[in-house]
Scaffold this motif. Sequence first.
Motif, PDB file in Angstrom:
ATOM      1  N   SER A 199       0.824  -1.217   0.000  1.00 16.21           N
ATOM      2  CA  SER A 199       0.000   0.000   0.000  1.00 16.21           C
ATOM      3  C   SER A 199       0.855   1.263   0.000  1.00 16.21           C
ATOM      4  O   SER A 199       1.863   1.346   0.711  1.00 16.21           O
ATOM      5  N   GLY A 200       0.463   2.239  -0.806  1.00 14.78           N
ATOM      6  CA  GLY A 200       1.117   3.540  -0.781  1.00 14.78           C
ATOM      7  C   GLY A 200       2.398   3.622  -1.596  1.00 14.78           C
ATOM      8  O   GLY A 200       3.112   4.618  -1.542  1.00 14.78           O
ATOM      9  N   THR A 201       2.684   2.605  -2.381  1.00 15.33           N
ATOM     10  CA  THR A 201       3.908   2.639  -3.196  1.00 15.33           C
ATOM     11  C   THR A 201       3.665   3.345  -4.523  1.00 15.33           C
ATOM     12  O   THR A 201       4.610   3.609  -5.275  1.00 15.33           O
ATOM     13  N   GLY A 202       2.390   3.626  -4.849  1.00 15.41           N
ATOM     14  CA  GLY A 202       2.070   4.365  -6.070  1.00 15.41           C
ATOM     15  C   GLY A 202       1.474   3.511  -7.174  1.00 15.41           C
ATOM     16  O   GLY A 202       1.401   3.948  -8.323  1.00 15.41           O
ATOM     17  N   LYS A 203       0.992   2.330  -6.822  1.00 14.71           N
ATOM     18  CA  LYS A 203       0.460   1.416  -7.860  1.00 14.71           C
ATOM     19  C   LYS A 203      -0.687   2.032  -8.654  1.00 14.71           C
ATOM     20  O   LYS A 203      -0.681   2.023  -9.881  1.00 14.71           O
ATOM     21  N   SER A 204      -1.704   2.554  -7.936  1.00 15.43           N
ATOM     22  CA  SER A 204      -2.896   3.057  -8.633  1.00 15.43           C
ATOM     23  C   SER A 204      -2.558   4.262  -9.502  1.00 15.43           C
ATOM     24  O   SER A 204      -2.910   4.299 -10.688  1.00 15.43           O
ATOM     25  N   SER A 205      -1.868   5.239  -8.915  1.00 11.91           N
ATOM     26  CA  SER A 205      -1.573   6.466  -9.681  1.00 11.91           C
ATOM     27  C   SER A 205      -0.699   6.139 -10.888  1.00 11.91           C
ATOM     28  O   SER A 205      -0.930   6.653 -11.987  1.00 11.91           O
ATOM     29  N   THR A 206       0.312   5.296 -10.678  1.00 13.04           N
ATOM     30  CA  THR A 206       1.212   4.956 -11.779  1.00 13.04           C
ATOM     31  C   THR A 206       0.477   4.158 -12.851  1.00 13.04           C
ATOM     32  O   THR A 206       0.580   4.464 -14.048  1.00 13.04           O
TER      33      THR A 206
ATOM     34  N   ALA B 257       3.200   8.836   4.833  1.00 13.40           N
ATOM     35  CA  ALA B 257       3.038  10.275   4.537  1.00 13.40           C
ATOM     36  C   ALA B 257       2.131  10.453   3.323  1.00 13.40           C
ATOM     37  O   ALA B 257       1.271  11.338   3.305  1.00 13.40           O
ATOM     38  N   ARG B 258       2.293   9.620   2.301  1.00 15.72           N
ATOM     39  CA  ARG B 258       1.434   9.721   1.110  1.00 15.72           C
ATOM     40  C   ARG B 258      -0.021   9.431   1.466  1.00 15.72           C
ATOM     41  O   ARG B 258      -0.935  10.138   1.034  1.00 15.72           O
ATOM     42  N   ARG B 259      -0.252   8.381   2.253  1.00 17.92           N
ATOM     43  CA  ARG B 259      -1.626   8.036   2.636  1.00 17.92           C
ATOM     44  C   ARG B 259      -2.265   9.153   3.461  1.00 17.92           C
ATOM     45  O   ARG B 259      -3.422   9.508   3.250  1.00 17.92           O
ATOM     46  N   ASN B 260      -1.506   9.705   4.401  1.00 22.94           N
ATOM     47  CA  ASN B 260      -2.061  10.783   5.224  1.00 22.94           C
ATOM     48  C   ASN B 260      -2.403  12.004   4.383  1.00 22.94           C
ATOM     49  O   ASN B 260      -3.379  12.690   4.649  1.00 22.94           O
ATOM     50  N   GLY B 261      -1.588  12.252   3.378  1.00 27.70           N
ATOM     51  CA  GLY B 261      -1.849  13.351   2.455  1.00 27.70           C
ATOM     52  C   GLY B 261      -3.214  13.193   1.807  1.00 27.70           C
ATOM     53  O   GLY B 261      -3.948  14.172   1.636  1.00 27.70           O
ATOM     54  N   GLU B 262      -3.598  11.965   1.492  1.00 31.01           N
ATOM     55  CA  GLU B 262      -4.897  11.703   0.848  1.00 31.01           C
ATOM     56  C   GLU B 262      -6.059  11.869   1.820  1.00 31.01           C
ATOM     57  O   GLU B 262      -7.140  12.296   1.443  1.00 31.01           O
ATOM     58  N   LEU B 263      -5.819  11.471   3.071  1.00 36.94           N
ATOM     59  CA  LEU B 263      -6.916  11.449   4.049  1.00 36.94           C
ATOM     60  C   LEU B 263      -7.214  12.829   4.642  1.00 36.94           C
ATOM     61  O   LEU B 263      -8.246  13.023   5.261  1.00 36.94           O
TER      62      LEU B 263
ATOM     63  N   ASP C 283      12.295   7.953  -3.225  1.00 33.36           N
ATOM     64  CA  ASP C 283      12.858   9.269  -3.547  1.00 33.36           C
ATOM     65  C   ASP C 283      12.541   9.709  -4.975  1.00 33.36           C
ATOM     66  O   ASP C 283      13.208  10.589  -5.518  1.00 33.36           O
ATOM     67  N   LEU C 284      11.518   9.090  -5.563  1.00 30.69           N
ATOM     68  CA  LEU C 284      11.122   9.480  -6.916  1.00 30.69           C
ATOM     69  C   LEU C 284       9.808  10.244  -6.860  1.00 30.69           C
ATOM     70  O   LEU C 284       8.963   9.954  -5.998  1.00 30.69           O
ATOM     71  N   THR C 285       9.637  11.197  -7.768  1.00 38.78           N
ATOM     72  CA  THR C 285       8.318  11.830  -7.876  1.00 38.78           C
ATOM     73  C   THR C 285       7.408  10.859  -8.634  1.00 38.78           C
ATOM     74  O   THR C 285       7.879   9.937  -9.327  1.00 38.78           O
ATOM     75  N   LEU C 286       6.105  11.096  -8.520  1.00 39.75           N
ATOM     76  CA  LEU C 286       5.152  10.255  -9.255  1.00 39.75           C
ATOM     77  C   LEU C 286       5.459  10.312 -10.753  1.00 39.75           C
ATOM     78  O   LEU C 286       5.440   9.283 -11.437  1.00 39.75           O
ATOM     79  N   GLU C 287       5.772  11.490 -11.255  1.00 41.91           N
ATOM     80  CA  GLU C 287       6.074  11.643 -12.693  1.00 41.91           C
ATOM     81  C   GLU C 287       7.272  10.790 -13.090  1.00 41.91           C
ATOM     82  O   GLU C 287       7.282  10.175 -14.158  1.00 41.91           O
TER      83      GLU C 287
END
Length: 237
Positions: A24-31, A168-174, A217-221
Amino acid sequence: MSDTVETAARTAPAAVVVGIDGPSGTGKSSTSRAVAAKLGLRYLDTGAQYRAITWWMLANGIDVDDAAAVAQAAGKPVIVSGTDPSAPTITVDGEDAAGPIRTQRVTAAVSAVSAVPEVRTRLTELQRAIAAEAPHGIVVEGRDIGTTVLPDADLKVFLTASPEARAARRNGELKGKEAADLAATQAALIKRDAADSGRKTSPLAKAADAVEVDTTDLTLEQVIECVVTLVEDKRSA
Ligand SMILES: Nc1ncnc2c1ncn2[C@@H]1O[C@H](COP(=O)(O)OP(=O)(O)O)[C@@H](O)[C@H]1O
Ligand SMILES: Nc1ccn([C@H]2C[C@H](O)[C@@H](COP(=O)(O)OP(=O)(O)O)O2)c(=O)n1
């Protein structure tokens, strides 16, 4: 065959099947969504399907910790996934489930439901059927895509990130909705990872032939670009 048909058959890229797994939170859905949209592929979120069946169990008074009861009910709900990456959808018995499947109640129950073999068999069949029907190919994301659902995928990617970054990514969403403190979010993620990795039937695992990408340490892009390049390299190989 006419010249036009022959030319089309020669130039149309073959359907490409991509499996993206990870915690969870590794970026699967967005990527996965972005890669599918960029490459003209369909997109399937298998986690949403496990959440949907869990939501149905809770709504129908099934004790999610009673594996026999969950197994008996596993065939009942009709789950339909819309695979357009610009507007993915999920319905259960015809009802839009996109909102309710993201509540903390469902999140807390989903690992128990998804550990039940009858649930996995049913959803794995559904996922394979959806992938087989995608005309130009598909990006499928989950926990067992590379190992179990689509072992012959053209490309397998396993995303990772540090627990701190994922929390941190998950909290950003919530934020503003069901916000929890960072330590609590991280503890809940680690608990779910352990349940998903520790179950007997098709646990969360990296396939031997998957490419691992640490997204800490990578951006989503950057992650999207990396996966697009991996797909293009496979296509031209
Ligand atoms: N590399 C990244 N850097 C920063 N934030 C990211 C990155 N990848 C994803 N995110 C953000 O983290 C959150 C969780 O991403 P998501 O794609 O839902 O992960 P997963 O499907 O693995 O649970 C989203 O808000 C997303 O925008
Ligand atoms: N292929 C899959 C996909 C998800 N699951 C289970 C295990 C996960 O904890 C839940 C929810 O998955 P989801 O991808 O929505 O989870 P997150 O977006 O990472 O919070 O479903 C699974 O067992 N197998």
